[in-house]
Design an enzyme around this catalytic site. Sequence first.
Site, PDB file in Angstrom:
ATOM      1  N   LYS A   1      71.827 108.752   9.887  1.00  0.00           N
ATOM      2  CA  LYS A   1      72.208 109.302  11.205  1.00  0.00           C
ATOM      3  C   LYS A   1      72.149 108.190  12.241  1.00  0.00           C
ATOM      4  O   LYS A   1      71.413 107.196  12.087  1.00  0.00           O
ATOM      5  CB  LYS A   1      71.283 110.446  11.630  1.00  0.00           C
ATOM      6  CG  LYS A   1      69.790 110.089  11.833  1.00  0.00           C
ATOM      7  CD  LYS A   1      69.428 109.497  13.189  1.00  0.00           C
ATOM      8  CE  LYS A   1      67.946 109.121  13.292  1.00  0.00           C
ATOM      9  NZ  LYS A   1      67.616 108.114  14.283  1.00  0.00           N
TER      10      LYS A   1
ATOM     11  N   PRO B   1      69.447 101.165   5.488  1.00  0.00           N
ATOM     12  CA  PRO B   1      68.340 100.230   5.750  1.00  0.00           C
ATOM     13  C   PRO B   1      67.025 100.963   6.029  1.00  0.00           C
ATOM     14  O   PRO B   1      67.030 102.067   6.581  1.00  0.00           O
ATOM     15  CB  PRO B   1      68.807  99.482   7.010  1.00  0.00           C
ATOM     16  CG  PRO B   1      70.280  99.625   7.020  1.00  0.00           C
ATOM     17  CD  PRO B   1      70.595 100.941   6.374  1.00  0.00           C
TER      18      PRO B   1
ATOM     19  N   ALA C   1      63.433 101.530   7.889  1.00  0.00           N
ATOM     20  CA  ALA C   1      62.884 101.354   9.248  1.00  0.00           C
ATOM     21  C   ALA C   1      63.948 100.816  10.200  1.00  0.00           C
ATOM     22  O   ALA C   1      63.704  99.918  10.997  1.00  0.00           O
ATOM     23  CB  ALA C   1      61.656 100.424   9.232  1.00  0.00           C
TER      24      ALA C   1
ATOM     25  N   ALA D   1      67.184 107.013  10.022  1.00  0.00           N
ATOM     26  CA  ALA D   1      66.602 108.143   9.285  1.00  0.00           C
ATOM     27  C   ALA D   1      66.737 107.989   7.767  1.00  0.00           C
ATOM     28  O   ALA D   1      66.948 108.981   7.054  1.00  0.00           O
ATOM     29  CB  ALA D   1      67.194 109.475   9.754  1.00  0.00           C
TER      30      ALA D   1
ATOM     31  N   SER E   1      63.923 109.850   6.002  1.00  0.00           N
ATOM     32  CA  SER E   1      64.157 111.292   6.182  1.00  0.00           C
ATOM     33  C   SER E   1      65.282 111.755   5.259  1.00  0.00           C
ATOM     34  O   SER E   1      65.236 112.859   4.715  1.00  0.00           O
ATOM     35  CB  SER E   1      64.557 111.585   7.632  1.00  0.00           C
ATOM     36  OG  SER E   1      63.553 111.144   8.504  1.00  0.00           O
ATOM     37  N   ALA E   2      66.292 110.904   5.100  1.00  0.00           N
ATOM     38  CA  ALA E   2      67.415 111.242   4.213  1.00  0.00           C
ATOM     39  C   ALA E   2      66.905 111.463   2.796  1.00  0.00           C
ATOM     40  O   ALA E   2      67.275 112.435   2.122  1.00  0.00           O
ATOM     41  CB  ALA E   2      68.457 110.120   4.240  1.00  0.00           C
TER      42      ALA E   2
ATOM     43  N   ASP F   1      63.197 114.125  11.820  1.00  0.00           N
ATOM     44  CA  ASP F   1      64.628 113.907  11.551  1.00  0.00           C
ATOM     45  C   ASP F   1      65.095 114.554  10.240  1.00  0.00           C
ATOM     46  O   ASP F   1      66.291 114.533   9.934  1.00  0.00           O
ATOM     47  CB  ASP F   1      64.923 112.397  11.439  1.00  0.00           C
ATOM     48  CG  ASP F   1      64.762 111.683  12.780  1.00  0.00           C
ATOM     49  OD1 ASP F   1      64.784 112.358  13.823  1.00  0.00           O
ATOM     50  OD2 ASP F   1      64.621 110.440  12.760  1.00  0.00           O
TER      51      ASP F   1
END
Length: 307
Positions: free
Chosen positions: A6, A102, A104, A108, A111-112, A144
């Site tokens: 995102k 990537p 950090a 997200a 989170s993904a 997220d």
Amino acid sequence: MRVPAKINLHLSVGPLMESGYHEIVTVFQAISLFDEITIRYWEENISLLNKTVIDISARGTFANGVPLDDTNLAVKAARFFFERCKIETPTKLSIDIKKEIPIAGGLAGGSADAAGVLLGLDNLFSTGLNKAELEELAAELGSDVPFSLSGGVAIGRSRGEELTPVLVRGNYHWVLAIAHQGLSTPVVYSECDRLRSGLVISPPTLNQNLISALASGDLYNLGNALSNDLQAAAFSLKPALKLILEVGKDNGALGGLVSGSGPTVAFLVLDEESAIDLAVALTASGVVAGVTRATGPVHGAQVISSF
Ligand code: C5P
């Protein structure tokens, strides 16, 4: 499972809440940069173990630096899923992540992967959770994660986990400038607090110009309306980001901003050709570690095959 990154087109950061989180209003867009998660499970005669053994592996462009233990949010998501859904857990589970988002980076990525694991386990164990139930689990794992499940374009409120879909016209071309080293989200929020100490912080707000630009598909207005309250904190921690933004704006970007807590810088461009031109200019400038092109919006987490 295939799960998108995102970017935040807008991020308004309000005061620090008692929970340790900041109240925010953000606009997320899911873009065509995906991690792929493969989950397998099996039973083994290792009943002495009272906890599922979870093996995690990573490959792909950004595999280096993926934590391969229980600190990985994907592993936490699996344990959390079994605990909450009260289903008999297999003795062994393996999670393989093809890491193209990537780490950090303000995209997200973690989170993904957690969203992919939730969706994958729901599918594998036929739990049949509905969208709202999955999003509720997701919200407990991270602010997220619900958006990684839903994708598209959405306003995120509260910690970012309360989502409202946004009407969008068109398809947007982005160029992402990837940094050498990531930034930690809590560190960037703390830096934002430090920079704003002594100031009265208003509640977060939504930029209606941005919402109108998305509804009409007006790229120029959208480019002008991009904004992120965490950007100053990201600049303070990584001053080189300012230069990256300048290079982008000097080379045809309609707008650009640090995505979320950074350090990835996202540039909106007119079309694919402008995206290629900007990617070349950023690479030639030597100020970025890597450049990726992506389009959005795209779907959230999806099961791409199951056996
Ligand atoms: O929700 P998540 O675990 O991704 O958040 C990571 C950290 O980012 C939090 O512990 C908090 O320090 C910071 N954060 C925040 N306000 C938000 C979201 C995240 O302060 N709305």
